[in-house]
Design an enzyme around this catalytic site. Structure first.
Site, PDB file in Angstrom:
ATOM      1  N   GLY A  81       0.951  -1.204   0.039  1.00 34.21           N
ATOM      2  CA  GLY A  81      -0.108   0.098   0.005  1.00 34.21           C
ATOM      3  C   GLY A  81       0.888   1.332  -0.120  1.00 34.21           C
ATOM      4  N   GLY A  83       2.621   3.881   1.434  1.00 30.36           N
ATOM      5  CA  GLY A  83       3.147   4.040   2.639  1.00 30.36           C
ATOM      6  C   GLY A  83       3.441   5.469   3.066  1.00 30.36           C
ATOM      7  N   ARG A  84       3.649   5.993   1.850  1.00 26.57           N
ATOM      8  CA  ARG A  84       4.209   7.475   1.914  1.00 26.57           C
ATOM      9  C   ARG A  84       3.628   8.317   0.648  1.00 26.57           C
ATOM     10  NH1 ARG A  84       9.987   8.379  -0.970  1.00 26.57           N
ATOM     11  NH2 ARG A  84       9.860   6.981  -2.482  1.00 26.57           N
ATOM     12  N   ASP A 116       9.395   6.300   7.433  1.00 23.08           N
ATOM     13  CA  ASP A 116       8.798   7.739   7.769  1.00 23.08           C
ATOM     14  C   ASP A 116       7.968   8.486   7.100  1.00 23.08           C
ATOM     15  OD1 ASP A 116      10.300   8.593   5.907  1.00 23.08           O
ATOM     16  OD2 ASP A 116      11.936   9.215   7.151  1.00 23.08           O
ATOM     17  N   GLY A 117       7.591   8.025   5.906  1.00 19.16           N
ATOM     18  CA  GLY A 117       6.756   8.456   5.093  1.00 19.16           C
ATOM     19  C   GLY A 117       7.060   9.835   4.172  1.00 19.16           C
ATOM     20  N   ARG A 174      -2.422  -1.574  -9.970  1.00 16.04           N
ATOM     21  CA  ARG A 174      -1.374  -2.283 -10.216  1.00 16.04           C
ATOM     22  C   ARG A 174      -1.605  -3.658 -10.040  1.00 16.04           C
ATOM     23  NH1 ARG A 174       2.611   1.078  -7.234  1.00 16.04           N
ATOM     24  NH2 ARG A 174       1.667   3.002  -6.715  1.00 16.04           N
ATOM     25  N   ASP A 238       4.138  -4.800  -7.624  1.00 14.12           N
ATOM     26  CA  ASP A 238       3.377  -3.532  -7.195  1.00 14.12           C
ATOM     27  C   ASP A 238       3.738  -2.173  -7.942  1.00 14.12           C
ATOM     28  OD1 ASP A 238       5.579  -4.283  -5.521  1.00 14.12           O
ATOM     29  OD2 ASP A 238       5.494  -2.193  -4.925  1.00 14.12           O
ATOM     30  N   ASN A 239       4.745  -2.573  -8.905  1.00 11.47           N
ATOM     31  CA  ASN A 239       5.294  -1.496  -9.694  1.00 11.47           C
ATOM     32  C   ASN A 239       4.787  -1.737 -11.111  1.00 11.47           C
ATOM     33  OD1 ASN A 239       6.302  -0.011  -7.618  1.00 11.47           O
ATOM     34  ND2 ASN A 239       8.586  -1.099  -7.790  1.00 11.47           N
ATOM     35  N   ASP A 248       6.746   4.355 -10.666  1.00  6.90           N
ATOM     36  CA  ASP A 248       7.913   4.266  -9.797  1.00  6.90           C
ATOM     37  C   ASP A 248       9.294   4.342 -10.184  1.00  6.90           C
ATOM     38  OD1 ASP A 248       5.985   4.543  -7.829  1.00  6.90           O
ATOM     39  OD2 ASP A 248       5.603   2.618  -7.482  1.00  6.90           O
TER      40      ASP A 248
END
Length: 466
Positions: A81, A83-84, A116-117, A174, A238-239, A248
């Site tokens: 998912g 994440g950032r 840390d996003g 994706r 996922d890419n 990405d």
């Protein structure tokens, strides 16, 4: 100005959309803005440069973090998912079709795991320049709208200045999106996701035709990458998009000397995503998509598998036609596959720069073989090849239209990112000027057409930037 964003994804599959807000950015500073793209999206560049800056970092309205799964270097993760990242919503492009407006580096989300996003200026500028170069090369890709400095400090190996990238895509669906839906065991969710993808990208298709079209689109995409020497570097499921767009730009790079085993990514220790492996990996990823879609192909599992195998079996043909056809176009000739294979073997054996050779070859088609010939150590071999090639009557003008002069060479990208991270955007702007008009030599841009120094290429590595 008033911005109207739709929320088609969140409405279609709310189970895969977590409402979330971007981290506040008190003093955003615009680093680069794609004005032509902004206008295509109905956004006023002057507003984006001033009062619209909070919009570009997600501080005007909440978005959603998208859920997806994925195979990363072959290992399955059921919950990855955004994440950032955040999907702010969809805008209508000038062509009448929807585009996602999506942020990277906008702060932690529930999918952040231990991250840390945040994102640093350098990797966000990399995605901006490389994705815009790919667009100029005619390769399907997400687009970069803007990079905005946040004033935050991002802690990696060293403290780095933070930034948010605003990017635009036909969608962010994706292969991993379908893996996530299938893993829930909810076939209604899987069906709704597939129907959403069909409506967005392949209107009127059946579920089997959806898969067939993704297979064809990805085969063509990977061939287009390879025809300009591009290495994605992290072809996890996922890419890989359902739309057939490149997404990405992490440890991506452009190959210098032709070698199918070329790897630049610091995390690709076994060469899984090497230049020459890209079609193999793409087909493997598509097999994972087929597995996810099986319940939609047929109620009988054996029949569904048979349908999937037949559709996936078209990948190789799609890829070979696009790859060999593209190489023949680069040579300005048609019909001689052995000529193409012999050339690639010669280029590999002689460590010949991929982009520079094909650019110089058009001069040989016009009668001056020396610029291309001089790149080889084995002069007798290349002389023999050129004689065979010239006998086919290559079209130099056609070659100029498909062989770029300027690509984002790795040393140029690194120079631009280092300067940009230090506050000097001049090198980035000059590089963008070159690579967004890649065909045909322009006076004063010789520096951007030259290969990297040998000591640079011998040790160069790329990093994910996460």
């Amino acid at each position: 100005m008033s911005i109207s964003l739709s929320s088609d994804f969140a409405r279609a599959v709310p189970e895969m959309a977590v409402a979330w807000e971007a981290a506040p950015v008190e003093e955003p500073v615009l680093l680069v803005l794609n004005e032509p793209l902004a206008k295509e999206l109905g956004l006023d560049p002057a507003w984006l440069r001033s009062d619209g800056l909070p919009f570009l970092v997600g501080n005007e309205a909440p978005g959603v973090a998208q859920a997806y799964a994925g195979h990363q270097f072959g290992g399955y993760s059921p919950r990855l998912g955004d994440g950032r990242a955040l999907l702010l919503g969809e805008l209508t492009h000038a062509d009448g079709r929807l585009r996602d407006l999506h942020l990277k580096g906008s702060g932690r989300t529930p999918f952040a795991r231990g991250g840390d996003g945040l994102a640093a200026v350098g990797p966000m500028l990399r995605e901006y320049v490389v994705s815009e170069a790919m667009n100029a090369l005619g390769i399907p890709t997400t687009r970069s709208l803007a990079v905005v400095a946040t004033g935050a400090v991002v802690h990696r190996e060293t403290p780095l200045p933070g930034a948010v990238l605003a990017r635009v895509a036909s969608s962010h669906l994706r292969v991993g999106s379908f893996q996530y839906a299938r893993n829930t065991g909810d076939h209604d969710l899987l069906r709704r996701l597939a129907d959403h993808a069909i409506a967005r990208h392949y209107p009127g298709s059946s579920h089997v035709e959806l898969f067939e079209q993704v297979v064809a689109a990805q085969a063509a995409l990977v061939a287009q990458w390879m025809l300009v020497g591009f290495i994605h570097g992290v072809m996890n499921t996922d890419n890989m998009t359902i739309s057939g767009e490149t997404i990405d730009y992490g440890p991506c790079a452009f190959m210098e000397a032709y070698d199918p085993a070329t790897v630049y990514s610091s995390i690709d220790h076994r060469g899984r995503y090497a230049f020459g492996n890209q079609p193999i990996v793409a087909e493997w990823n598509l097999a994972r998509l087929a597995e996810a879609l099986l319940p939609l192909f047929a109620s009988d599992e054996d029949q569904a598998v048979s349908v999937a195998v037949e559709a996936l079996g078209t990948f190789e043909g799609h890829f070979e036609r696009a790859w060999m056809g593209g190489l023949q176009a680069k040579l300005g000739v048609a019909g001689d596959v052995e000529l193409v294979k012999d050339l690639l073997a010669l280029m590999h054996a002689n460590h010949v720069d991929f982009t520079l050779f094909f650019h110089r070859l058009s001069a040989a088609a016009r009668g001056d073989a020396e610029p291309a010939r001089s790149l080889f150590l084995d002069l007798a071999a290349i002389d023999g090849w050129i004689e065979r090639w010239r006998a086919l009557g290559p079209d130099a003008d056609a070659m100029d239209k498909v062989n770029p002069v300027y690509v984002p060479r790795n040393h140029l990208v690194e120079e631009a990112l280092a300067a940009g991270s230090a506050g000097d955007l001049g090198p980035l702007e000059r590089l963008l000027d070159a690579v967004t008009a890649p065909y045909g030599e322009r006076p004063g841009l010789e520096y951007f057409a030259a290969p990297a120094p040998q000591d640079f290429s011998a040790t160069y590595q790329t990093f994910c930037g996460t």
